[in-house]
Enzyme design. Structure first.
Site, mmCIF file in Angstrom:
data_model
loop_
_atom_site.group_PDB
_atom_site.id
_atom_site.type_symbol
_atom_site.label_atom_id
_atom_site.label_comp_id
_atom_site.label_asym_id
_atom_site.label_seq_id
_atom_site.Cartn_x
_atom_site.Cartn_y
_atom_site.Cartn_z
ATOM 1 N N LYS A 184 0.831 -1.211 0.000
ATOM 2 C CA LYS A 184 0.000 0.000 0.000
ATOM 3 C C LYS A 184 0.867 1.263 0.000
ATOM 4 C CE LYS A 184 -2.263 -1.442 3.680
ATOM 5 N NZ LYS A 184 -1.835 -2.850 3.771
ATOM 6 N N THR A 185 1.884 1.280 0.832
ATOM 7 C CA THR A 185 2.787 2.442 0.873
ATOM 8 C C THR A 185 3.543 2.593 -0.438
ATOM 9 O OG1 THR A 185 3.031 2.183 3.270
ATOM 10 C CG2 THR A 185 4.667 3.533 2.143
ATOM 11 N N ASP A 229 -1.161 6.596 6.732
ATOM 12 C CA ASP A 229 -1.144 5.165 7.029
ATOM 13 C C ASP A 229 -1.968 4.913 8.292
ATOM 14 O OD1 ASP A 229 -0.531 2.535 6.681
ATOM 15 O OD2 ASP A 229 1.530 2.673 7.417
ATOM 16 N N THR A 264 -5.551 -1.520 7.406
ATOM 17 C CA THR A 264 -5.651 -2.972 7.479
ATOM 18 C C THR A 264 -6.991 -3.396 8.056
ATOM 19 O OG1 THR A 264 -4.616 -2.934 9.683
ATOM 20 C CG2 THR A 264 -3.160 -3.247 7.791
ATOM 21 N N ARG A 295 6.571 -7.905 1.859
ATOM 22 C CA ARG A 295 7.427 -7.398 2.938
ATOM 23 C C ARG A 295 8.158 -8.527 3.643
ATOM 24 N NH1 ARG A 295 4.329 -3.908 7.102
ATOM 25 N NH2 ARG A 295 4.383 -2.419 5.354
#
Length: 342
Positions: A69-70, A114, A163, A222
């Site tokens: 997402k980032t 975020d 999330t 990640r």
């Protein structure tokens, strides 16, 4: 494109490990692996907004942690040729924090928040007119003599990442014209991500090593990058500098990641549900207390993978260990009513 972390949400300077992880992120849509439909849509949205000279519509990105997402927010800013301003929900404590961010935005800039589901109610309400009318209301004074002053804002794009979509208030969620949910990655996509990251690290990788690493990365880029970095350490110290399957297996064994990608906490959660609570159903608070972990961490980080792997079920009565969990931990399922419930 420049990135401005307008509020430092962590104490001290960013360490080398975090900077290295950022350097391994994709810089363009062409480098972004996976989420093809979402990426294709964003290509169109960004190209259209840039051609019109307008700010992109507000974007909400949801999905489990570590799916990109980032990275998508950074790529959008680069594609639009604007500045990305980064903060997080917990960092915005009061309206004044939000005012400082919004007034610093240039035309068409992107504000990335975020964990947007963790905004305080006061900040969230102040965000509504900023998103819809590009204005910010400031109250001057107090009591009967208080006055409302309206501050005009530049047209900007808010990109929110969460999330926990269910924790977003409906008025906030409905103000995002573009809403996309990222899903878990396939092993082939993770293998490609690992190979590309290894090339940036100048780390030779055997195909079998990349395959094994991707298979145990829990469908999350990640985690694949983190395992790759740790594998590089073992390859340089205990190997010949090459990431082979043997080195990957040794790395994952030392990190307590088993053949299905479960780590020590995953297995501990399943063991508590099975051994302490007879396989369930058991409430999430009881599980969190038994394993010594925060409820939110279990729900956001561990449970999505366990549910996806058909090891754990979320039921109205609580969490239930599924047959695959009993088998994976080498436990014998009980006979009788409990067995039929599972």
């Amino acid at each position: 494109m420049t990135v401005k972390p307008l509020r430092d949400v962590s104490p001290g300077a960013q360490d080398g490990e975090e900077r290295l992880e950022q350097s391994l992120r994709p810089a363009t849509f062409d480098e972004y692996v996976g989420q093809e439909k979402i990426v294709d849509n964003f290509r169109v949205y960004a190209k259209a907004a840039r051609a019109r000279g307008e700010a992109l519509d507000h974007v909400l990105l949801s999905g489990p942690p570590g799916l990109g997402k980032t990275s998508l927010a950074h790529i959008l800013a680069r594609e639009l040729g604007v500045t990305l301003h980064v903060t997080s929900g917990p960092a915005l404590v009061k309206k004044g924090d939000l005012a400082g961010l919004l007034t610093a935005l240039a035309p068409r800039d992107i504000l990335f928040i975020d964990e947007i589901h963790r905004l305080s109610p006061a900040v969230e309400e102040a965000l509504y007119p900023a998103m819809e009318d590009f204005r910010f209301d400031v109250v001057l004074g107090a009591g009967i003599g208080a006055q409302m002053m309206e501050m005009k804002l530049e047209r900007f794009t808010l990109v929110g990442a969460t999330t926990r979509t269910g924790l977003l208030a409906s008025p906030l969620r409905d103000r995002f014209p573009i809403q996309e949910r990222l899903g878990y990655y396939e092993a082939g996509e993770l293998r490609e991500i690992a190979v590309r990251a290894a090339a940036k690290l100048a780390l030779p990788v055997d195909p079998a090593g990349a395959e094994e690493l991707a298979r145990r990365a829990r469908g999350t880029p990640r985690i694949a990058i983190r395992l790759l970095q740790r594998g590089r350490d073992f390859a340089e110290v205990e190997g010949d500098g090459r990431l082979t399957r043997a080195i990957v297996e040794r790395t994952l064994e030392r990190l307590e990641v088993d053949a299905r990608g479960l780590d020590a906490m995953d297995r501990r959660i399943l063991a508590v549900v099975i051994d302490t609570f007879g396989g369930g159903p058991v409430g999430i608070d009881a599980v969190a207390a038994a394993v010594g972990e925060e409820r939110d961490t279990i729900e956001d980080v561990y449970e999505p993978f366990l549910v996806r792997e058909a090891l754990l079920a979320r039921t109205p009565r609580g969490r239930v260990a599924l047959p695959a969990a009993w088998q994976h931990l080498g436990r014998e399922r009980p006979r009788g009513p409990q067995g039929s419930l599972i």
